[in-house]
Structure formats: structure tokens, C-alpha cells
Design a protein around this motif. Sequence first.
Motif, short mmCIF file in Angstrom:
data_model
loop_
_atom_site.label_atom_id
_atom_site.label_comp_id
_atom_site.label_asym_id
_atom_site.label_seq_id
_atom_site.Cartn_x
_atom_site.Cartn_y
_atom_site.Cartn_z
N ILE A 282 0.82 -1.20 0.00
CA ILE A 282 0.00 0.00 0.00
C ILE A 282 0.86 1.26 0.00
O ILE A 282 0.62 2.19 -0.76
N VAL A 283 1.88 1.26 0.85
CA VAL A 283 2.68 2.48 1.00
C VAL A 283 3.40 2.85 -0.31
O VAL A 283 3.27 3.98 -0.78
N ILE A 286 0.88 4.15 -2.96
CA ILE A 286 0.37 5.50 -2.76
C ILE A 286 1.48 6.53 -2.96
O ILE A 286 1.24 7.65 -3.42
N PRO A 322 16.57 11.86 8.75
CA PRO A 322 15.51 10.85 8.68
C PRO A 322 14.25 11.25 9.44
O PRO A 322 13.15 10.88 9.06
N GLU A 323 14.42 12.06 10.51
CA GLU A 323 13.26 12.48 11.30
C GLU A 323 12.30 13.33 10.48
O GLU A 323 11.10 13.24 10.61
N LEU A 326 9.33 12.14 6.93
CA LEU A 326 7.89 11.85 6.90
C LEU A 326 7.07 13.12 7.01
O LEU A 326 6.03 13.24 6.38
N TYR A 327 7.57 14.08 7.82
CA TYR A 327 6.86 15.36 7.90
C TYR A 327 6.79 16.00 6.51
O TYR A 327 5.76 16.48 6.07
N GLY A 330 4.54 14.03 4.10
CA GLY A 330 3.14 14.27 4.43
C GLY A 330 2.73 15.67 4.06
O GLY A 330 1.67 15.89 3.47
N GLY A 331 3.59 16.64 4.40
CA GLY A 331 3.28 18.02 4.06
C GLY A 331 3.16 18.22 2.56
O GLY A 331 2.27 18.93 2.08
N PHE A 333 2.24 15.96 0.36
CA PHE A 333 0.94 15.38 -0.02
C PHE A 333 -0.16 16.42 0.16
O PHE A 333 -0.93 16.71 -0.75
N ILE A 334 -0.20 16.98 1.38
CA ILE A 334 -1.29 17.89 1.72
C ILE A 334 -1.22 19.14 0.86
O ILE A 334 -2.21 19.57 0.26
#
Lengths: 386, 305
Positions: A282-283, A286, A322-323, A326-327, A330-331, A333-334
Motif C-alpha cells: 500500500i505504502v 500511494i 531521517p526524522e 515523513l513530515y 506528508g506536508g 501530499f497535503i
Amino acid sequence: MKALDKLLGGQQNLIGIMLLAVLILVVFPLTLDAFRLNMVGKYLTYAFVAVGLVLCWGYGGILSLGQGVFFGVGGYCMAMFLKLEASDPQSTKIQSTPGIPDFMDWNQITELPWLWQPFHSFTFTVFAVIAVPVLLAFIIGIALFKRRVGDVYFSIVTQAIALILTVLIVGQQGLTGGVNGITDLKTLLGWDLRTDSAKMILYFISAGLLFGCIFIGRFILASKLGRLLMAMRDKEERVRFSGYDVASFKIFVFCVAAAFSAIGGAMFALQVGFMSPSFVGIVPSIEMVIFAAVGGRMSLLGAVYGALLVNYGKTYFSESFPELWLYLMGGLFIAVVMYFPNGLAGLWDSHGRQALAKLLRRKPAPKAEIAPVTPKAETKILETQP
Amino acid sequence: MEWLSEFGAIAAMQGFNGLSVFCVLLLMALGLAIIFGQMGVINMAHGEFLTIGAYTTYVCSSLTAHFAPSFQPYYFFFAIALSFLVAGAVGWLVEWAMISRLYKRPLDTLLATWGLSLVMQQTFRSVFGAREVSAEPPAWLMGSVNFTDAIEIPRNGLFMMGLTLLLTATIFLMLYRSRWGLQVRATVQNRLMSRAVGINTRKVDRMTFALGCGVAGVAGAAFTTIGSTGPTAGSQYIVDTFLVVVFGGAQSLFGTIASAFLIAQTQSLSEFFLSGSMAKVLTLSSVILILMLRPQGLFSIKVRK
């Protein structure tokens, strides 16, 4: 000449393709070392998926969240052939059953499963790389589109299929290599894939294939079929009442997208040297959508830039911060979905082109001369979308 | 005759096992049945709202253990209420900032909420660490009840069942027996018309979304009694949850309950004969096959489009 012009979509698009070609075929090979070039080659294999998604999502309105399935199946077909070649009886003679892939031996399998038998043949493999995913897409398409399963439901079902395939691959360890996937792929018809020169050649092959896919996509979009796709996306009922069989067009474009993804998957297996379920689920599926969204869901070339940029960002950030990755992802994407639904290509069309013209001519050129007709028409359609 | 009673015991335990899976599925799906089933919003971050509830419970548990150990037997009820409020508040914010701008673009909502789920996962990881944490369940939830010598029913399973029942009943009453529920259903069926008759659809949307997220939070709180919580705990279930709602027929609360039951029983029954992964493959594939034959799901409301 007219046909060629149609294929390229006018002068503007010709320049766009030339620029991309120069970037991929000249700039990258000259400036990057072998390791980085191989990495770009890997990103390009994702671009195949993104180009397919532009066709079926951007123009067809079919958001498939299971493109990783086709990428994976194409990749696994190629990997199975390469694995069989790598496990000849000579090099596997320490196993209890020589001549079968190592992971089968670890799983106490003593005979090559029937599913693997045909993959001894290279011709069959090349055929299967395209045919198996297309057949799968055809079955999914016929089952869902003929029953008029709506867009949102289609996305959820394709996502579930991606989950099923992942669980299946991980669960059937003896047949598929499980979580680790199929590793240690060495040669293709005796040609060592691990050398720098082989990687360079594979890079150019996948770049060539990618341009082939872009041309096919362009051809589809320039034809009547392309118009119909857009019409279906915006007012499906109207197209149906005009006498067109909406489902078959949808199935066709979904199959084309699946074929592109599968080619990408096969080139991935060749260049990276392994295939695992982590590219099926899935990941990754997407994430592939976000490549197309960032590049511009309405632009075939934009999708390539999107795939290159997002993947470069992913590599860079997951190496250094690496931290943060994902932010950022995700950002992205939005932000892309909410504020730039047409992605980079849309930004380029609305701002970049004029800025460039200003820069070149030192005065704003008349708009009609610069902006091509098609993108304008497209944005109009997008706005009226319900 | 001994084998008969033994068989009965196995059947009872197996049936109970299926019922627990059913409760887990239903608890997860209830919030989504409101958000996706009623509102039609595809919230891919639904699992993360579950995780919010679980972490809230964890925080409550640690605070209680640290400051008021004597309060330990009762903290759990407080934690459930707080989970509801926290998840609901975050849901309210998310609806205000994101979802309300995307109602006309359902596919884009899907992508945007997926982005949100990534951000939320990383936030959990930054705040609580990547390792799984577990809340200390109150003592009265530990152990099991012995009905006969052979039949042992774990207490947390019974608690989950009670909670599921209570929550389902509450949601049913709210949706079908209250004025607010009427407004929600009217908004779902025809937004323009509802606005015309004086329903504040924006407010209804926001409250509905917040409620769905709150219910997910309660589910998350309940899950702390059966397992530990990690940053990605909720997202693993997202596809199953969506399938439950779609399979039951969106817009039908009863459908969601029935499909959760069917999927749970199929899963636990086939796990008896097959390996875990193959049972999952079998269950999901049959759900998809049935969906292909009956795209509107098991129970559907006839709506003119």
C-alpha cells in the motif's frame, strides 16, 4: 509530418521533451558517478508508473492505489528469470537440491514449482512481464468497471488488492522468497549486470523505454480516445448516454497504465538487482501516486520530474534528516493536493512560462502567443469538475 | 462423552475468539462508518485517530501510576472519556483546516489525509519514541472468568464486548433517534437541499467528523487492554476497516455491524484451518469477490443520483 506533429503535441511540447531528453540522456550521465546514475535509473523506473498514472488518473479520473501491484508483478517476472539463471546447478551445488533458487532450498522445497518452470525462457519472461500485469489489470478492470464501481470504491478495492498481494508474497515464502524477496540477481543471458558499464547501458535502455511510454501516452491523449477519457472523467453519464461504452475505455487505459508500471518494475529488477514485497504494498503504491501528483497529474513530462524530485528528496532527507522526511512527505501530499492540484506542471503553465518569457524578452509577451491551447482547456475542465 | 464436552469447549472458545475479532473490527469501523459511510469522506488518517486514543490512555495510565496510584482501578473510564475528547478535538481541527476545503474532491481528500497520517505517525514517533508502549490496564481487567473447567473467557475480551455494544447502541440512537442524526442523514443525502431547509451543514459536517474521530479514539483506548501501542499501530488496520464499511454498504450502520461480524468469523474460522497469512488472503479476497458481484455492499439504501 502532420502525424509526427500530433504525436509531439506541437512546438512547445517538442521543446519540453527535448529538454527532458537532454537532462536524462546527456546531463545526468556526464555529471553523476556510476552509483548516483544507477540511483537516477531507479527513480526513472518509478517514473514509468507515474506516467501511467497521469493517463489513468489525471486524464481518466481512475485513481488506482494499487499500481505497486503491477510494478511488483512485472518486477517479480523479471526477477524470477534472473534468479533461475543465477541458480544453475554449478553455483548451487552445495544445496540439498542443486539447480533451484536458494530460498526454495531453505524452505525444504525439492522441486522447481510449476509456476517457475516457464521462466527458464527469456522470450517468455519478456512476454510475461507485460502480459501478466495487463491480464491482471484487465480482470480487475472488467470486474469493477463493468459493474460501474465508483471512483472512490475503485481506489479502496485496488488498495486492498495491493494488501492481499503483499500478504500472499510474504506468506508464500518458498515460492516467492518471502519478506526478503528475490535477491542476488547476477546475470542476464550471461551478461554481468553488476558492472558499471552494464548499469550504464541499462540506464539508457530504461530512459529509452520511458520516452517510448511517453510517446505512447502522448499518442493516446492526442487521439479521440484521449478526448473521450477527459469527457468521461468530467461527465461520465453524458458520455455513456452518447453511446460510448465507458467501461471498455476505462479498462483500456487502466491496462496501459499497468503495462507501463510493469515495464518499470522489470527495469527496476534489472538495475537494482533484487525485488521484494516492499515495492508492492500500500505504502509504495500511494507514494507512486504522489510522484504523479507532484509532477502534475495532467502532464506526462511532469510525472517524470515528479518521480525524480520526490525520490531525490526521499534519498537526500532519509540520508541526512531521517526524522524530517515523513513530515516533509506528508506536508507535500497535503500541500500539493490542497493548493497545487496540477503540480509542478500546473505551476509552470501558470507562472513559469511567463516568467521565462519575461526573462528572455525583457517584456511581457502577448499571452496568446505563449500559452498553448491545451493546458488552458484542461484547467478549465478541472475547475468545473464536480 | 468426554470428547463431546471438550469439543463444546473448543467451539465456545473459538466462537468467543471470533467475537473478539468482531469487536475489534467493529470498534475500528464504527468511527469510519460515520465519517466515510455517512459523510463520504475518505479519511486515510482514521487509524491515527485510533492511535491518539491509545496514546492518551497510555499517558493517563502513566500519570495515574506516578501521582495517584490509589486511583488506578478507576482511571480507565476517565481515560476513555479523555480519549474521546482529544481525538474528537483533533478531528474538529482537521475538518476545519483540511477536509472542509475538499468536500468536492473526494479522491483528493484520500491523498491529503494520507499525507496527514504520515505527519501524525512521525509526530507520535517524535513525542513517544519509536518503541511500542503499553498502558497498565486496571487490575479488574486482568485474568479471566471461568465458566466451566474448560471454558475460560478473558476479562478484557468481555469488557471490549460490553464497550462495543454500548458504543454501537449510542451511535445508533444518535443517528436514527435524535434531531442531530436526522440533520446528519439529511446533509448526507442532499447537501444543497438540507441547506435550503435551514440546516447549518458546515456545523453538522464538523460535528459529525469530530464525533467519528472521537469514536476512533475510544476504540484506541479499548485496544490498550489487548495490545501495546506503536506509532504505526492504527495504520495497519486502515484497509481492513475500509473494507468492513464498504462491504457492509456505506450509509448503513447495520451493514457495518453485519459485515464486521461476517469478516471476523471468516477470518477466525479459516485461521483454524490455514496459516494466519493465508486466512487473511482468503478473507480479503472473498470480500473483494463479493464486492465485485455486489458493488453497493451487503445492505444499501436506494438513493436516486
